[in-house]
Design a protein around this motif. Sequence first.
Motif, mmCIF file in Angstrom:
data_model
loop_
_atom_site.group_PDB
_atom_site.id
_atom_site.type_symbol
_atom_site.label_atom_id
_atom_site.label_comp_id
_atom_site.label_asym_id
_atom_site.label_seq_id
_atom_site.Cartn_x
_atom_site.Cartn_y
_atom_site.Cartn_z
ATOM 1 N N GLU A 18 0.855 -1.167 0.000
ATOM 2 C CA GLU A 18 0.000 0.000 0.000
ATOM 3 C C GLU A 18 0.905 1.236 0.000
ATOM 4 O OE1 GLU A 18 -3.168 -0.137 -0.190
ATOM 5 O OE2 GLU A 18 -3.678 -2.196 0.377
ATOM 6 N N ARG A 19 1.053 1.880 -1.155
ATOM 7 C CA ARG A 19 1.841 3.095 -1.224
ATOM 8 C C ARG A 19 1.187 4.014 -2.234
ATOM 9 N NH1 ARG A 19 7.853 2.366 -2.859
ATOM 10 N NH2 ARG A 19 7.111 2.685 -4.982
ATOM 11 N N TYR A 20 0.716 5.141 -1.754
ATOM 12 C CA TYR A 20 -0.037 6.045 -2.599
ATOM 13 C C TYR A 20 0.494 7.461 -2.447
ATOM 14 C CZ TYR A 20 -3.402 2.231 -2.353
ATOM 15 O OH TYR A 20 -4.009 1.008 -2.390
ATOM 16 N N THR A 80 -8.828 4.443 0.388
ATOM 17 C CA THR A 80 -7.707 4.761 -0.486
ATOM 18 C C THR A 80 -7.643 6.269 -0.731
ATOM 19 O OG1 THR A 80 -7.902 2.637 -1.579
ATOM 20 C CG2 THR A 80 -6.693 4.340 -2.750
ATOM 21 N N SER A 112 -5.526 7.667 -3.079
ATOM 22 C CA SER A 112 -5.118 7.943 -4.453
ATOM 23 C C SER A 112 -5.554 6.802 -5.357
ATOM 24 C CB SER A 112 -3.595 8.106 -4.549
ATOM 25 O OG SER A 112 -3.190 8.202 -5.899
ATOM 26 N N GLY A 127 -3.966 5.760 -8.091
ATOM 27 C CA GLY A 127 -2.805 4.952 -8.412
ATOM 28 C C GLY A 127 -2.573 4.812 -9.906
ATOM 29 N N ALA A 176 1.847 -1.661 -11.644
ATOM 30 C CA ALA A 176 1.587 -1.823 -10.208
ATOM 31 C C ALA A 176 2.818 -2.348 -9.480
ATOM 32 C CB ALA A 176 0.399 -2.766 -10.003
ATOM 33 N N THR A 184 5.802 0.338 -9.477
ATOM 34 C CA THR A 184 5.557 1.526 -8.660
ATOM 35 C C THR A 184 5.214 1.182 -7.218
ATOM 36 O OG1 THR A 184 3.216 1.564 -9.333
ATOM 37 C CG2 THR A 184 4.762 2.867 -10.646
ATOM 38 N N THR A 186 2.497 -0.208 -6.051
ATOM 39 C CA THR A 186 1.109 0.152 -5.723
ATOM 40 C C THR A 186 0.163 -1.017 -5.966
ATOM 41 O OG1 THR A 186 0.875 1.098 -7.954
ATOM 42 C CG2 THR A 186 1.415 2.615 -6.170
ATOM 43 N N THR A 241 -2.460 -3.645 -5.060
ATOM 44 C CA THR A 241 -3.469 -3.783 -4.015
ATOM 45 C C THR A 241 -4.485 -4.838 -4.427
ATOM 46 O OG1 THR A 241 -4.959 -2.113 -4.941
ATOM 47 C CG2 THR A 241 -3.246 -1.328 -3.425
#
Length: 264
Positions: A5-7, A64, A66, A68, A119, A122, A124, A126
């Motif tokens: 989880e990185r936004y 969430t 962002s 993404g 995904a 980057t 991201t 999920t």
Amino acid sequence: MAVQERYDTRPFGPDITAGMGVQLLLLEVLCRVGGLGTVGWFTGCLFAVATWALLTVALRRTWTTSFGPANRVTLARTILVGGVTALVADSFDRRTPVVVLVTFAAVALALDAVDGQVARRTGTSTSLGARFDMEVDAFLILVLCVHVAIPLGAWVLAIGLMRYLFVAASWVLPWLRGALPHSMARKTVAALQGVVLVAAGTGVLPRASAIAAVAVALGLLVWSFGRDVAWLWRAGVAAGVPPVAAIGGPPLAGVTSRRAGPDR
């Protein structure tokens, strides 16, 4: 695969709204250039509104912050699927530009490999993004089945409906909700369905050849699902999972099997 989880901190609302706007613009272009009729336009608009509503609700429920980059690629695929859906719906009432329909479908299928790469690179990835990606794939296959079923017969719809029947069965059979191991055979068979349906949908293949190709694809899909169902049954028995869900039990919140939600 571990879920990361990185936004960024940008709101996701503009992404979905912009996607809906592009979808409506695409429908307008199809009306003016491709001769899209009222039925197709209305179906495409309904698809756009439903996509916007479902994505908004799903993203808010996951807290969430962002949308993404990978989901933006999937959203672009969704716009193409909306165009395919509109053209297929219009084909029941008038002749549609098959070249445009096939091009949209082929690009949407080709981009299926892009969102997963984005995904992972980057960071991201999920579960929501994987589910979004999977739902777009499943719906595109179903729409292509409707298109191909017009000349070849209703039996083609079995390809598009099989995944939905699997999910429906998992509501009653808890052991179908287990996580499946990674399988290149499963991925290959799944990818083959889109390729064969697009080829059959061009109308270039002789009818006998198209029927044979789609029948082989369906046979492989039945084999793939059958193999996974057998594996899930054995795993469920080993884990002591009840064969049938208890009456009055809690509703199914989500299916974990990769048949219903594969990792990106």
